[in-house]
Design an enzyme around this catalytic site. Structure first.
Site, PDB file in Angstrom:
ATOM      1  CB  THR A 184      -4.554  -3.347   8.246  1.00 17.59           C
ATOM      2  OG1 THR A 184      -4.688  -2.721   9.529  1.00 17.59           O
ATOM      3  CG2 THR A 184      -3.139  -3.111   7.727  1.00 17.59           C
TER       4      THR A 184
ATOM      5  CE  LYS B 156      -2.212  -1.500   3.682  1.00 20.38           C
ATOM      6  NZ  LYS B 156      -1.776  -2.913   3.749  1.00 20.38           N
ATOM      7  CB  THR B 157       3.705   2.307   2.147  1.00 20.06           C
ATOM      8  OG1 THR B 157       2.923   2.157   3.343  1.00 20.06           O
ATOM      9  CG2 THR B 157       4.601   3.529   2.281  1.00 20.06           C
TER      10      THR B 157
ATOM     11  NE  ARG C  40       5.839  -4.437   5.494  1.00 15.86           N
ATOM     12  CZ  ARG C  40       4.769  -3.809   5.967  1.00 15.86           C
ATOM     13  NH1 ARG C  40       4.158  -4.264   7.058  1.00 15.86           N
ATOM     14  NH2 ARG C  40       4.288  -2.746   5.351  1.00 15.86           N
TER      15      ARG C  40
ATOM     16  CG  ASP D  88       0.278   3.330   7.006  1.00 12.61           C
ATOM     17  OD1 ASP D  88      -0.717   2.716   6.568  1.00 12.61           O
ATOM     18  OD2 ASP D  88       1.348   2.759   7.301  1.00 12.61           O
TER      19      ASP D  88
END
Length: 360
Positions: A186, A92-93, A246, A137
């Protein structure tokens, strides 16, 4: 009303006294992308894709975003606001960074918990330049008062502030420079419907990656790290990476460390040894995952268990159980959520070596 009044005074003071406000300890945490890019100490930043061609997976989202950006550019407008949601570690980032690079604009980065008061948000918004991208975020963690100030900023590009209090109070508007808000969460269910509806550029869910996509990501990362991996080793990391980039990059770095210290080649055997040392099994379960399933099977005899009970038994927060542990177990078919509670599936019993007895 009092808290808004205090904030208003601070905002007006900030607008006219920028030097003193910069030194204020109350300024919310915000990161300038240029500063991050100049600091190559952080490996995660170095591994982040810097162009669309390097961003693997999530094709439907990339295609939609490219159209959105191209259309805005052709009309001479800034892109509309965008919300990304999905489990942690899916990119997302990274998408927010890519949008900033594609538009050639600065990105300002903050998070929901960092914006504690209305004044914090006002400080950020009044310091944006035309076309800047603001990335928030964990936007589901914004408090209600801050969220309500964000509505007119997103819709009309204005900041509504209150001067005075009581019967003599009046509202004035400060014009804001045009900006694009990109948010990530999330827990999209915790984002209020009024806020969600204001993301006119789209609300996009990031899906888990396939093992093939994860293998591509690991291959790209290994080249950036100047680490040579055999194909079987790539596949071994991919299948244990929880379908998450990640996690895959984390495993790659730890495997590289293991091979370096033990003076070994990065082959399939070395990868297995390194990941076994991290207590990651052949399908990517870690010690917490296995403990979670074992508690369901052994401690509660396979009966449905509520979230609060399983969280207490694990000594983990409920949010950690729901957001970190359960999604992957459900994805693998090892866990079932029923109206009565959580239950381990037959597949979970078999994986952990327990005898499964059909419930009548």
């Amino acid at each position: 009303m009092d808290s808004v009044l205090i904030t208003t005074t601070w905002v007006v003071y900030h607008k006219t006294n920028s030097m003193s406000s910069k030194n204020s300890s109350k300024t919310p945490k915000i990161t300038d992308q240029k500063k991050v890019e100049n600091d190559d100490v952080f490996l995660d930043q170095a591994l982040r894709p810097s162009k669309w061609e390097d961003y693997i997976g999530q094709k439907h989202i990339k295609d939609n975003i490219k159209i959105l950006l191209r259309a805005a550019e052709e009309r001479g407008h800034i892109p509309e606001h965008i919300l990304f949601y999905g489990p942690p570690g899916l990119g997302k980032t990274t998408l927010a960074h890519l949008i900033a690079k594609e538009t050639g604009k600065q990105i300002k980065i903050t998070s929901g918990p960092a914006i504690e008061k209305v004044g914090d948000l006002a400080s950020i918004l009044t310091n944006l330049s035309t076309g800047d991208i603001l990335f928030i975020d964990e936007i589901h963690r914004l408090n209600k008062m801050v969220e309500e100030i964000l509505y007119p900023a997103m819709e009309s590009g204005v900041l509504d502030i209150i001067i005075g209090k009581g019967p003599s109070a009046r509202t004035i508007q400060l014009d804001l420079p045009p900006f694009t808000l990109i948010a990530a969460t999330t827990r999209v269910a915790m984002v209020s419907s009024p806020l969600r509806s204001r993301f006119s550029g789209g609300v996009f869910r990031l899906e888990f990656y396939s093992n093939e996509e994860i293998a591509e990501i690991v291959d790209r990362s290994s080249k950036l790290l100047k680490t040579k991996l055999e194909k079987k080793a790539l596949e071994e990391i991919a299948k244990r990476s929880r379908f998450t980039p990640r996690t895959a990059n984390y495993f790659l770095k730890r495997v590289r460390d293991f091979a370096q210290v033990h003076k070994k080649d990065l082959d399939e055997k070395t990868v297995r040894e390194a990941l076994n040392m991290l207590a990651i099994d052949e399908i990517g379960l870690n010690a917490s995952d296995r403990k979670f399933l074992e508690i369901l099977i052994e401690k509660f005899n396979g009966k449905p268990v509520g979230l609060k009970t399983i969280s207490a038994a694990l000594s983990e927060e409920e949010a950690t159980v729901e957001e970190v542990i359960e999604p992957y177990l459900i994805q693998l078919g090892l866990l079932e959520r029923t109206p009565k509670g959580r239950m381990a599936t037959k597949k979970a019993y078999e994986h952990l070596g327990f005898d499964f007895k059909e419930k009548n």
